[in-house]
Design a protein around this motif. Structure first.
Motif, PDB file in Angstrom:
ATOM      1  N   PRO A   1      -3.958   8.979   3.153  1.00 48.18           N
ATOM      2  CA  PRO A   1      -3.008   7.863   3.020  1.00 48.18           C
ATOM      3  C   PRO A   1      -1.640   8.261   2.486  1.00 48.18           C
ATOM      4  N   SER A   2      -1.515   9.452   1.877  1.00 45.34           N
ATOM      5  CA  SER A   2      -0.210   9.894   1.378  1.00 45.34           C
ATOM      6  C   SER A   2       0.482  10.858   2.335  1.00 45.34           C
ATOM      7  N   GLY A   3      -0.133  11.138   3.473  1.00 46.97           N
ATOM      8  CA  GLY A   3       0.465  12.051   4.433  1.00 46.97           C
ATOM      9  C   GLY A   3       0.508  13.489   3.962  1.00 46.97           C
ATOM     10  N   GLY A   4      -0.389  13.860   3.058  1.00 44.37           N
ATOM     11  CA  GLY A   4      -0.436  15.222   2.535  1.00 44.37           C
ATOM     12  C   GLY A   4       0.355  15.433   1.263  1.00 44.37           C
ATOM     13  N   GLU A   5       0.991  14.393   0.758  1.00 40.12           N
ATOM     14  CA  GLU A   5       1.810  14.523  -0.445  1.00 40.12           C
ATOM     15  C   GLU A   5       0.984  14.733  -1.707  1.00 40.12           C
ATOM     16  N   SER A   6      -0.294  14.367  -1.658  1.00 43.10           N
ATOM     17  CA  SER A   6      -1.114  14.483  -2.874  1.00 43.10           C
ATOM     18  C   SER A   6      -1.574  15.914  -3.136  1.00 43.10           C
ATOM     19  N   TRP A   7      -1.243  16.848  -2.233  1.00 45.12           N
ATOM     20  CA  TRP A   7      -1.425  18.276  -2.565  1.00 45.12           C
ATOM     21  C   TRP A   7      -0.190  18.675  -3.366  1.00 45.12           C
TER      22      TRP A   7
ATOM     23  N   LEU B   1       0.838  -1.210   0.000  1.00 44.82           N
ATOM     24  CA  LEU B   1       0.000   0.000   0.000  1.00 44.82           C
ATOM     25  C   LEU B   1       0.866   1.251   0.000  1.00 44.82           C
ATOM     26  N   LEU B   2       1.922   1.245   0.796  1.00 45.27           N
ATOM     27  CA  LEU B   2       2.805   2.405   0.867  1.00 45.27           C
ATOM     28  C   LEU B   2       3.519   2.645  -0.457  1.00 45.27           C
ATOM     29  N   HIS B   3       3.967   1.575  -1.098  1.00 45.73           N
ATOM     30  CA  HIS B   3       4.616   1.711  -2.400  1.00 45.73           C
ATOM     31  C   HIS B   3       3.679   2.362  -3.409  1.00 45.73           C
ATOM     32  N   HIS B   4       2.488   1.829  -3.532  1.00 46.98           N
ATOM     33  CA  HIS B   4       1.571   2.337  -4.558  1.00 46.98           C
ATOM     34  C   HIS B   4       1.056   3.731  -4.227  1.00 46.98           C
ATOM     35  N   MET B   5       1.017   4.079  -2.949  1.00 48.44           N
ATOM     36  CA  MET B   5       0.638   5.433  -2.580  1.00 48.44           C
ATOM     37  C   MET B   5       1.716   6.417  -3.032  1.00 48.44           C
ATOM     38  N   THR B   6       2.975   6.059  -2.811  1.00 49.30           N
ATOM     39  CA  THR B   6       4.085   6.911  -3.248  1.00 49.30           C
ATOM     40  C   THR B   6       4.128   7.006  -4.762  1.00 49.30           C
ATOM     41  N   TRP B   7       3.998   5.879  -5.436  1.00 49.83           N
ATOM     42  CA  TRP B   7       4.069   5.867  -6.904  1.00 49.83           C
ATOM     43  C   TRP B   7       2.887   6.601  -7.523  1.00 49.83           C
ATOM     44  N   ALA B   8       1.734   6.619  -6.822  1.00 49.78           N
ATOM     45  CA  ALA B   8       0.576   7.351  -7.338  1.00 49.78           C
ATOM     46  C   ALA B   8       0.853   8.848  -7.415  1.00 49.78           C
ATOM     47  N   ILE B   9       1.711   9.351  -6.525  1.00 48.28           N
ATOM     48  CA  ILE B   9       2.085  10.766  -6.597  1.00 48.28           C
ATOM     49  C   ILE B   9       2.862  11.021  -7.888  1.00 48.28           C
ATOM     50  N   ASN B  10       3.711  10.062  -8.274  1.00 48.24           N
ATOM     51  CA  ASN B  10       4.468  10.185  -9.529  1.00 48.24           C
ATOM     52  C   ASN B  10       3.571  10.107 -10.754  1.00 48.24           C
ATOM     53  N   SER B  11       2.578   9.246 -10.703  1.00 54.97           N
ATOM     54  CA  SER B  11       1.768   8.966 -11.893  1.00 54.97           C
ATOM     55  C   SER B  11       0.469   9.770 -11.902  1.00 54.97           C
TER      56      SER B  11
ATOM     57  N   ARG C   1       5.394  24.969 -13.570  1.00 57.89           N
ATOM     58  CA  ARG C   1       5.863  24.801 -14.946  1.00 57.89           C
ATOM     59  C   ARG C   1       5.662  23.377 -15.449  1.00 57.89           C
ATOM     60  N   ASP C   2       4.877  22.585 -14.726  1.00 54.47           N
ATOM     61  CA  ASP C   2       4.638  21.198 -15.128  1.00 54.47           C
ATOM     62  C   ASP C   2       3.154  20.888 -14.958  1.00 54.47           C
ATOM     63  N   ARG C   3       2.799  19.608 -14.939  1.00 55.45           N
ATOM     64  CA  ARG C   3       1.396  19.214 -14.848  1.00 55.45           C
ATOM     65  C   ARG C   3       1.044  18.625 -13.483  1.00 55.45           C
ATOM     66  N   SER C   4       1.787  19.003 -12.456  1.00 53.78           N
ATOM     67  CA  SER C   4       1.491  18.529 -11.107  1.00 53.78           C
ATOM     68  C   SER C   4       0.092  18.971 -10.693  1.00 53.78           C
ATOM     69  N   ALA C   5      -0.618  18.103  -9.975  1.00 60.89           N
ATOM     70  CA  ALA C   5      -2.013  18.382  -9.617  1.00 60.89           C
ATOM     71  C   ALA C   5      -2.330  17.825  -8.236  1.00 60.89           C
ATOM     72  N   ASN C   6      -3.446  18.261  -7.689  1.00 58.35           N
ATOM     73  CA  ASN C   6      -3.910  17.823  -6.375  1.00 58.35           C
ATOM     74  C   ASN C   6      -4.961  16.722  -6.518  1.00 58.35           C
ATOM     75  N   ILE C   7      -4.839  15.679  -5.715  1.00 61.70           N
ATOM     76  CA  ILE C   7      -5.836  14.602  -5.645  1.00 61.70           C
ATOM     77  C   ILE C   7      -6.287  14.513  -4.194  1.00 61.70           C
ATOM     78  N   TRP C   8      -7.466  15.016  -3.884  1.00 59.01           N
ATOM     79  CA  TRP C   8      -7.892  15.150  -2.488  1.00 59.01           C
ATOM     80  C   TRP C   8      -8.045  13.817  -1.771  1.00 59.01           C
ATOM     81  N   TRP C   9      -8.507  12.777  -2.475  1.00 58.12           N
ATOM     82  CA  TRP C   9      -8.803  11.511  -1.811  1.00 58.12           C
ATOM     83  C   TRP C   9      -7.549  10.711  -1.470  1.00 58.12           C
ATOM     84  N   LEU C  10      -6.386  11.177  -1.915  1.00 57.50           N
ATOM     85  CA  LEU C  10      -5.131  10.544  -1.528  1.00 57.50           C
ATOM     86  C   LEU C  10      -4.444  11.274  -0.370  1.00 57.50           C
TER      87      LEU C  10
END
Length: 318
Positions: free
Chosen positions: A253-259, A218-228, A241-250
């Motif tokens: 479980p991502s510790g706030g990394e999905s912002w 679960l931890l691996h895929h949570m981290t990799w989901a931030i990349n993908s 300058r890139d396509r980084s985005a926020n995913i609220w439902w992560l």
């Protein structure tokens, strides 16, 4: 001695794997991806069959969030972006907890992530989902690459080039070189606790399944989901300058990394969830460490700085 001379005097790598990925490392990587993925696939039937107890939950959840924050607070916000200054004990603890997340040695992880920021969503980015273009097929292939495929790239990020500061830190180099020892400890803690708390082999086995295998997967895929995922879809309230985005439902479980959009707009910020209602447990952890006097010089974002980076006017958290 000049900075260039100091860097030239460093070894090529602070990890045992060096700058290329050998067959043994690829085999280990395959096993550490495939086995936890299989465990995630059968987790619901296993739980439904009665093989999940409160002891398993009491072991798995703390192990998940401790090692998660070893990555988010330690590997990411501290070692990669220098968002705060820790005392030596906190520095070592975060490096060890990050290693126990089984995502690779700290120096290699940091080198990869710094390269990602340098070339984010452009040629040179180790894991952009836009690597194969913007067509539906290209994006599907790119998402796979950003999530897992890039991990098998034979050419590794040069650690001497991207993490020379960490390669001068004896504590971090020692922890990085002994990554597999901390991996073994991480894998062993849940079954040992499960066996001792239940005084049974079944307790050890189920704790290993949930607290080790499922937790790592679960931890691996949570981290990799931030990349993908967080570079493909989501909200983009900030200018980057890139396509980084926020995913609220992560967020939890991502510790706030999905912002992730704010992070790429302001990479050294110790807080990623800066808008109203954006939970960021990693920032809260740093806040607690600061209150205890264990970290200093925290780079908290000011209201003015946040507002200057907004695409449009939005409510900013106090």
């Amino acid at each position: 001695m000049s900075l260039a001379t100091e860097i030239d005097d460093l070894p090529a790598s602070a990890t045992r794997g060096g700058e290329t990925q050998g067959w043994a490392e690829r085999l280990a990587l395959t096993l550490f991806i495939a086995i936890p993925l299989l465990a995630l696939a059968v987790a619901i039937p296993v739980a439904w069959g009665g093989w999940l107890s409160w002891v398993d939950v009491a072991i798995a959840l703390p192990m998940y969030f401790l090692t998660l924050h070893g990555i988010t607070v330690g590997y990411h916000r501290l070692f990669t972006h220098k968002s705060f200054k820790p005392n030596r004990a906190v520095k070592i603890a975060l490096a060890v907890l990050g290693s126990m997340a089984v995502e690779g040695p700290v120096v290699r992880w940091v080198a990869d992530h710094r390269k990602h920021h340098k070339f984010s969503d452009r040629d040179g980015d180790p894991h952009s989902p836009w690597k194969y273009g913007e067509s539906l097929g290209g994006l599907a292939k790119g998402l796979w690459w950003a999530h897992i495929g890039w991990l098998f790239d034979a050419e590794q990020t040069p650690q001497r080039q991207y993490a020379p500061d960490l390669m001068k830190d004896r504590d971090i180099v020692w922890i990085s070189r002994n990554f597999w020892a901390f991996t073994a400890i991480s894998l062993a803690i849940p079954p040992v606790l499960g066996g001792l708390l239940t005084w049974s082999w079944q307790g050890a086995v189920t704790a290993f399944f949930w607290g080790t295998v499922v937790r790592v997967g679960l931890l691996h895929h949570m981290t990799w989901a931030i990349n993908s995922i967080c570079h493909a879809v989501g909200d983009r309230p900030f200018v980057s300058r890139d396509r980084s985005a926020n995913i609220w439902w992560l967020a939890i479980p991502s510790g706030g990394e999905s912002w992730h959009n704010l992070h790429h707009a302001d990479p050294t910020s110790a807080r990623h969830g800066v808008l109203r209602g954006q939970l960021d447990t990693s920032a809260r952890t740093i806040w607690v460490l600061q209150k205890l006097g264990w970290v200093s010089d925290v780079r908290w974002p000011s209201r003015e700085r946040i507002e200057s980076k907004l695409v449009k006017n939005q409510p900013v958290a106090a």
